[in-house]
Design a protein around this motif. Structure first.
Motif, PDB file in Angstrom:
ATOM      1  N   ILE A   1       0.850  -1.207   0.000  1.00 22.78           N
ATOM      2  CA  ILE A   1       0.000   0.000   0.000  1.00 22.78           C
ATOM      3  C   ILE A   1       0.878   1.246   0.000  1.00 22.78           C
ATOM      4  N   LYS A   2       0.522   2.198  -0.865  1.00 16.54           N
ATOM      5  CA  LYS A   2       1.212   3.497  -0.843  1.00 16.54           C
ATOM      6  C   LYS A   2       0.152   4.551  -0.534  1.00 16.54           C
ATOM      7  N   LYS A   3       0.224   5.111   0.666  1.00 15.64           N
ATOM      8  CA  LYS A   3      -0.792   6.088   1.086  1.00 15.64           C
ATOM      9  C   LYS A   3      -0.416   7.474   0.569  1.00 15.64           C
ATOM     10  N   GLY A   4      -1.184   7.953  -0.410  1.00 14.13           N
ATOM     11  CA  GLY A   4      -0.996   9.326  -0.886  1.00 14.13           C
ATOM     12  C   GLY A   4      -1.958  10.269  -0.168  1.00 14.13           C
ATOM     13  N   ILE A   5      -2.979   9.694   0.458  1.00 18.80           N
ATOM     14  CA  ILE A   5      -4.012  10.490   1.139  1.00 18.80           C
ATOM     15  C   ILE A   5      -3.661  10.568   2.625  1.00 18.80           C
ATOM     16  N   PRO A   6      -3.587  11.779   3.171  1.00 18.58           N
ATOM     17  CA  PRO A   6      -3.269  11.882   4.589  1.00 18.58           C
ATOM     18  C   PRO A   6      -4.325  11.164   5.444  1.00 18.58           C
ATOM     19  N   ILE A   7      -3.847  10.537   6.515  1.00 20.23           N
ATOM     20  CA  ILE A   7      -4.754   9.757   7.380  1.00 20.23           C
ATOM     21  C   ILE A   7      -5.582  10.698   8.263  1.00 20.23           C
ATOM     22  N   GLY A   8      -6.873  10.393   8.401  1.00 23.72           N
ATOM     23  CA  GLY A   8      -7.744  11.210   9.252  1.00 23.72           C
ATOM     24  C   GLY A   8      -7.965  12.598   8.690  1.00 23.72           C
ATOM     25  N   SER A   9      -7.989  12.707   7.345  1.00 24.63           N
ATOM     26  CA  SER A   9      -8.054  14.024   6.699  1.00 24.63           C
ATOM     27  C   SER A   9      -9.443  14.375   6.176  1.00 24.63           C
ATOM     28  N   GLY A  10     -10.354  13.393   6.114  1.00 26.70           N
ATOM     29  CA  GLY A  10     -11.663  13.656   5.505  1.00 26.70           C
ATOM     30  C   GLY A  10     -11.592  13.647   3.989  1.00 26.70           C
ATOM     31  N   MET A  11     -10.569  12.945   3.460  1.00 30.39           N
ATOM     32  CA  MET A  11     -10.404  12.860   1.999  1.00 30.39           C
ATOM     33  C   MET A  11     -10.639  11.434   1.485  1.00 30.39           C
ATOM     34  N   GLY A  12     -11.315  10.630   2.278  1.00 27.84           N
ATOM     35  CA  GLY A  12     -11.706   9.294   1.809  1.00 27.84           C
ATOM     36  C   GLY A  12     -10.561   8.307   1.712  1.00 27.84           C
ATOM     37  N   GLY A  13      -9.600   8.395   2.625  1.00 26.59           N
ATOM     38  CA  GLY A  13      -8.426   7.521   2.570  1.00 26.59           C
ATOM     39  C   GLY A  13      -8.747   6.052   2.797  1.00 26.59           C
ATOM     40  N   SER A  14      -9.640   5.766   3.739  1.00 26.98           N
ATOM     41  CA  SER A  14      -9.923   4.340   3.993  1.00 26.98           C
ATOM     42  C   SER A  14     -10.675   3.733   2.812  1.00 26.98           C
ATOM     43  N   ALA A  15     -11.587   4.504   2.218  1.00 25.31           N
ATOM     44  CA  ALA A  15     -12.301   4.000   1.028  1.00 25.31           C
ATOM     45  C   ALA A  15     -11.329   3.779  -0.120  1.00 25.31           C
ATOM     46  N   ALA A  16     -10.387   4.699  -0.300  1.00 28.38           N
ATOM     47  CA  ALA A  16      -9.460   4.592  -1.434  1.00 28.38           C
ATOM     48  C   ALA A  16      -8.595   3.340  -1.321  1.00 28.38           C
ATOM     49  N   SER A  17      -8.076   3.070  -0.109  1.00 30.51           N
ATOM     50  CA  SER A  17      -7.231   1.875   0.048  1.00 30.51           C
ATOM     51  C   SER A  17      -8.048   0.608  -0.180  1.00 30.51           C
ATOM     52  N   SER A  18      -9.255   0.610   0.364  1.00 33.43           N
ATOM     53  CA  SER A  18     -10.109  -0.565   0.248  1.00 33.43           C
ATOM     54  C   SER A  18     -10.504  -0.818  -1.217  1.00 33.43           C
ATOM     55  N   VAL A  19     -10.912   0.249  -1.894  1.00 31.59           N
ATOM     56  CA  VAL A  19     -11.337   0.112  -3.296  1.00 31.59           C
ATOM     57  C   VAL A  19     -10.137  -0.270  -4.172  1.00 31.59           C
ATOM     58  N   ALA A  20      -8.986   0.367  -3.962  1.00 28.41           N
ATOM     59  CA  ALA A  20      -7.803   0.064  -4.788  1.00 28.41           C
ATOM     60  C   ALA A  20      -7.419  -1.405  -4.645  1.00 28.41           C
TER      61      ALA A  20
END
Ligand code: HSE
Length: 314
Positions: A89-108
């Protein structure tokens, strides 16, 4: 093909007027997940997690406790696969930011795993597995990040089970500004402050705004979008969690934004504008408004991306 890499975009959920049912993806920031096939039947492993932004937070490497892999674990079991998956996993979305990071990792992760299946599932069939990541991350399987992340475009989730999504056309002149103040807000906390019941008059006003916003999108009417893009239900309850929010919102509207509200559960804040130049100046003004409140912030200017998660070169 034994290995696939997928990019999944950051998303703005709620979009001011559609709490838990509207969302859209950005075209410039997201998470990237690589999935490879292993010989271990139905075993999901996380090889590594890299972070683009150093927020000092580390996500669990245990696949049952990571939003990227919890849905995949259910998938390999339901399909009784004779192989397993190893995930990077490469997290480009900051954690706890309200930018849908958990959805993005799950969907990817799910879109990548799906591409490696002999008989791939449809996006609608992947949807419930992606929601498991949200449930794990926040305690609630809200669909408004997963839907736009998976399908692309401004997406209304009319129903999550059975899944029924509607793609809302966005006028081509619209640009989004997303500003991420360097704060971390847990979605559980941000949902925890919401009163379980709503006032009838506020419900009527929010319904009018939701209907007006969607009609404004179909009619390509910036005035109707601007008069409708107002959250009278959720924002008033959450804004105190975001230092500098009121100042940033006033500044955005003062610089010509059509509307401005909290992105998802915050602390990020989004604005819509009717031209790129306006978006650029709104972004600068919002960042300096947060700075005035003592909060550093990053900003992005993006179209409302028509693309959801997609396979990319490794
Ligand atoms: N609709 C959700 C909320 C989005 O506002 O809590 C969380 O990302």
């Amino acid at each position: 093909m034994k290995k696939v890499t997928v990019f999944a975009p950051a998303t703005v959920a709620n979009v001011a007027v559609g709490f838990d049912l509207l969302g859209f993806p950005l075209d410039c920031v997201g998470d990237t997940v690589t999935v490879e096939v292993t010989k271990k039947a139905r075993v999901v492993e996380i090889l590594k997690i890299d972070y683009d932004l150093d927020g000092g937070v580390e996500l669990p490497l245990d696949p049952a406790n990571n939003t990227a892999t919890v849905g995949m674990m259910a998938l390999v079991k339901d399909l009784a696969l004779v192989h397993g998956f190893r995930v990077s996993i490469k997290k480009g979305i900051p954690i706890g930011s309200g930018m849908g990071g958990s959805a993005a990792s799950s969907v990817a992760a799910l879109v990548a795993a799906n591409a490696l299946l002999e008989r791939p599932l449809t996006k609608n069939e992947l949807f419930p597995y992606a929601l498991m990541g949200e449930k794990l991350a926040t305690g609630s399987a809200h669909p408004d990040n997963v839907s736009p992340c998976l399908f692309g475009g401004l997406t209304l989730t009319r129903s999550a089970a059975p899944v029924e999504t509607v793609s809302i056309p966005v006028p081509s002149f619209i640009y989004c500004v997303l500003v991420h103040p360097h704060l971390r807000l847990d979605t559980r906390e941000s949902r925890g402050v919401l009163a379980p019941q709503i006032d009838l008059k506020a419900h009527v006003r929010q319904s009018a705004n939701l209907a007006g916003f969607i009609a404004g999108c179909y009619r390509e009417d910036p005035k109707l979008i601007a008069s409708s893009l107002k959250d009278v239900l959720i924002e008033p309850q959450r804004e105190r969690l975001i230092p500098g929010f009121a100042r940033a919102q006033d500044t955005a509207l003062g610089h010509g934004a059509l509307g401005c509200s909290i992105s998802g559960s915050g602390p990020s804040v989004f604005a819509w504008t009717d031209a790129r130049a306006t978006a650029e100046s709104v972004a600068l003004a919002m960042v300096s408004a947060f700075a005035g409140a003592g909060v550093k912030a990053d900003s992005w200017v993006s179209k409302i991306s028509a693309q959801g998660a997609r396979i990319v070169p490794p």
